[in-house]
Scaffold this motif. Sequence first.
Motif, PDB file in Angstrom:
ATOM      1  N   TYR A  39       0.839  -1.201   0.000  1.00 27.13           N
ATOM      2  CA  TYR A  39       0.000   0.000   0.000  1.00 27.13           C
ATOM      3  C   TYR A  39       0.879   1.257   0.000  1.00 27.13           C
ATOM      4  N   LEU A  40       1.924   1.265   0.816  1.00 26.23           N
ATOM      5  CA  LEU A  40       2.824   2.416   0.858  1.00 26.23           C
ATOM      6  C   LEU A  40       3.519   2.616  -0.483  1.00 26.23           C
ATOM      7  N   ASP A  41       3.932   1.520  -1.117  1.00 25.41           N
ATOM      8  CA  ASP A  41       4.599   1.610  -2.417  1.00 25.41           C
ATOM      9  C   ASP A  41       3.669   2.184  -3.486  1.00 25.41           C
ATOM     10  N   GLU A  42       2.390   1.857  -3.416  1.00 23.06           N
ATOM     11  CA  GLU A  42       1.447   2.295  -4.436  1.00 23.06           C
ATOM     12  C   GLU A  42       0.866   3.680  -4.167  1.00 23.06           C
ATOM     13  N   HIS A  43       0.815   4.095  -2.913  1.00 28.53           N
ATOM     14  CA  HIS A  43       0.163   5.362  -2.558  1.00 28.53           C
ATOM     15  C   HIS A  43       1.143   6.387  -1.979  1.00 28.53           C
ATOM     16  N   TYR A  44       2.423   6.261  -2.302  1.00 29.73           N
ATOM     17  CA  TYR A  44       3.440   7.146  -1.724  1.00 29.73           C
ATOM     18  C   TYR A  44       3.212   8.629  -1.996  1.00 29.73           C
ATOM     19  N   PRO A  45       2.598   9.028  -3.141  1.00 29.87           N
ATOM     20  CA  PRO A  45       2.424  10.483  -3.342  1.00 29.87           C
ATOM     21  C   PRO A  45       1.366  11.093  -2.431  1.00 29.87           C
ATOM     22  N   GLU A  46       0.493  10.258  -1.873  1.00 29.91           N
ATOM     23  CA  GLU A  46      -0.598  10.762  -1.049  1.00 29.91           C
ATOM     24  C   GLU A  46      -0.125  11.024   0.380  1.00 29.91           C
ATOM     25  N   THR A  49      -1.298   8.770   6.908  1.00 30.18           N
ATOM     26  CA  THR A  49      -1.090   8.873   8.348  1.00 30.18           C
ATOM     27  C   THR A  49      -1.148   7.483   8.975  1.00 30.18           C
ATOM     28  N   LEU A  50      -0.578   7.391  10.136  1.00 28.37           N
ATOM     29  CA  LEU A  50      -0.587   6.134  10.873  1.00 28.37           C
ATOM     30  C   LEU A  50      -2.018   5.727  11.230  1.00 28.37           C
ATOM     31  N   ASP A  51      -2.841   6.702  11.553  1.00 26.60           N
ATOM     32  CA  ASP A  51      -4.248   6.414  11.852  1.00 26.60           C
ATOM     33  C   ASP A  51      -4.960   5.825  10.630  1.00 26.60           C
ATOM     34  N   ASP A  52      -4.650   6.356   9.441  1.00 24.07           N
ATOM     35  CA  ASP A  52      -5.248   5.824   8.214  1.00 24.07           C
ATOM     36  C   ASP A  52      -4.831   4.375   7.990  1.00 24.07           C
ATOM     37  N   LEU A  53      -3.546   4.099   8.173  1.00 27.06           N
ATOM     38  CA  LEU A  53      -3.049   2.727   7.979  1.00 27.06           C
ATOM     39  C   LEU A  53      -3.673   1.759   8.975  1.00 27.06           C
ATOM     40  N   SER A  54      -3.740   2.176  10.225  1.00 23.90           N
ATOM     41  CA  SER A  54      -4.295   1.275  11.237  1.00 23.90           C
ATOM     42  C   SER A  54      -5.778   1.004  10.977  1.00 23.90           C
ATOM     43  N   ALA A  55      -6.504   2.011  10.503  1.00 21.18           N
ATOM     44  CA  ALA A  55      -7.918   1.809  10.194  1.00 21.18           C
ATOM     45  C   ALA A  55      -8.092   0.930   8.954  1.00 21.18           C
ATOM     46  N   LYS A  69       8.776  -2.042  12.238  1.00 18.62           N
ATOM     47  CA  LYS A  69      10.207  -1.791  12.459  1.00 18.62           C
ATOM     48  C   LYS A  69      10.954  -3.090  12.762  1.00 18.62           C
ATOM     49  N   ASP A  70      10.341  -3.985  13.526  1.00 16.72           N
ATOM     50  CA  ASP A  70      10.977  -5.271  13.814  1.00 16.72           C
ATOM     51  C   ASP A  70      11.180  -6.092  12.547  1.00 16.72           C
ATOM     52  N   THR A  71      10.225  -6.034  11.643  1.00 16.87           N
ATOM     53  CA  THR A  71      10.290  -6.849  10.431  1.00 16.87           C
ATOM     54  C   THR A  71      11.183  -6.240   9.365  1.00 16.87           C
ATOM     55  N   PHE A  72      11.054  -4.939   9.118  1.00 15.95           N
ATOM     56  CA  PHE A  72      11.758  -4.311   8.004  1.00 15.95           C
ATOM     57  C   PHE A  72      12.964  -3.478   8.427  1.00 15.95           C
ATOM     58  N   SER A  75      11.336   2.477  10.493  1.00 11.74           N
ATOM     59  CA  SER A  75       9.971   2.878  10.820  1.00 11.74           C
ATOM     60  C   SER A  75       9.168   3.078   9.540  1.00 11.74           C
ATOM     61  N   ILE A  76       7.864   3.196   9.705  1.00  6.22           N
ATOM     62  CA  ILE A  76       6.985   3.415   8.555  1.00  6.22           C
ATOM     63  C   ILE A  76       7.331   4.736   7.879  1.00  6.22           C
ATOM     64  N   ASN A  77       7.566   5.775   8.662  1.00  2.00           N
ATOM     65  CA  ASN A  77       7.930   7.079   8.090  1.00  2.00           C
ATOM     66  C   ASN A  77       9.255   7.015   7.344  1.00  2.00           C
ATOM     67  N   GLN A  78      10.234   6.328   7.906  1.00  6.00           N
ATOM     68  CA  GLN A  78      11.517   6.187   7.217  1.00  6.00           C
ATOM     69  C   GLN A  78      11.341   5.453   5.895  1.00  6.00           C
ATOM     70  N   TYR A  79      10.547   4.382   5.918  1.00  7.67           N
ATOM     71  CA  TYR A  79      10.310   3.620   4.692  1.00  7.67           C
ATOM     72  C   TYR A  79       9.605   4.488   3.656  1.00  7.67           C
ATOM     73  N   LEU A  80       8.588   5.220   4.073  1.00  2.00           N
ATOM     74  CA  LEU A  80       7.838   6.070   3.153  1.00  2.00           C
ATOM     75  C   LEU A  80       8.727   7.169   2.568  1.00  2.00           C
ATOM     76  N   GLN A  81       9.582   7.768   3.376  1.00  2.00           N
ATOM     77  CA  GLN A  81      10.518   8.772   2.875  1.00  2.00           C
ATOM     78  C   GLN A  81      11.491   8.159   1.869  1.00  2.00           C
ATOM     79  N   GLU A  82      11.959   6.969   2.150  1.00  2.00           N
ATOM     80  CA  GLU A  82      12.877   6.285   1.239  1.00  2.00           C
ATOM     81  C   GLU A  82      12.205   6.013  -0.112  1.00  2.00           C
ATOM     82  N   VAL A  83      10.964   5.573  -0.074  1.00  2.00           N
ATOM     83  CA  VAL A  83      10.217   5.313  -1.316  1.00  2.00           C
ATOM     84  C   VAL A  83      10.031   6.607  -2.101  1.00  2.00           C
ATOM     85  N   ARG A  84       9.669   7.674  -1.420  1.00  2.02           N
ATOM     86  CA  ARG A  84       9.453   8.963  -2.094  1.00  2.02           C
ATOM     87  C   ARG A  84      10.741   9.501  -2.697  1.00  2.02           C
TER      88      ARG A  84
END
Length: 108
Positions: A39-46, A49-55, A69-72, A75-84
């Motif tokens: 989802y992050l890979d496909e929606h990176y321009p949008e 928020t963490l609340d959106d992902l959890s919902a 963070k344990d798996t990858f 953090s989610i923000n770091q991953y999203l910044q890296e993708v962008r």
Amino acid sequence: MQLNVELAELMTLLLSESWHPENRQLATKRGSLEAVRTYLDEHYPEKITLDDLSAKFYINKFYLTRIFKDTFGQSINQYLQEVRITHAKQLLRFTKKADRNDRLGVRI
């Protein structure tokens, strides 16, 4: 005879699953995390928020951040910044200036 062999393999698989339920939970957790990462890979321009992902994925946001963070390893923000940043580099490298301006909405 072949039926007995396949039946024995199936029984072995079922018994191993019942004796190690933590493996099943781990597989489920990884599957949902892969869905989050996709989802992050496909929606990176949008704005994400963490609340959106959890919902969206029905996962507690604090638990989601911890297992992501344990798996990858980030953090989610770091991953999203890296993708962008990666997509921005690709855009700079492989598109012409006029095409970049159109895609970014820049008018000269």
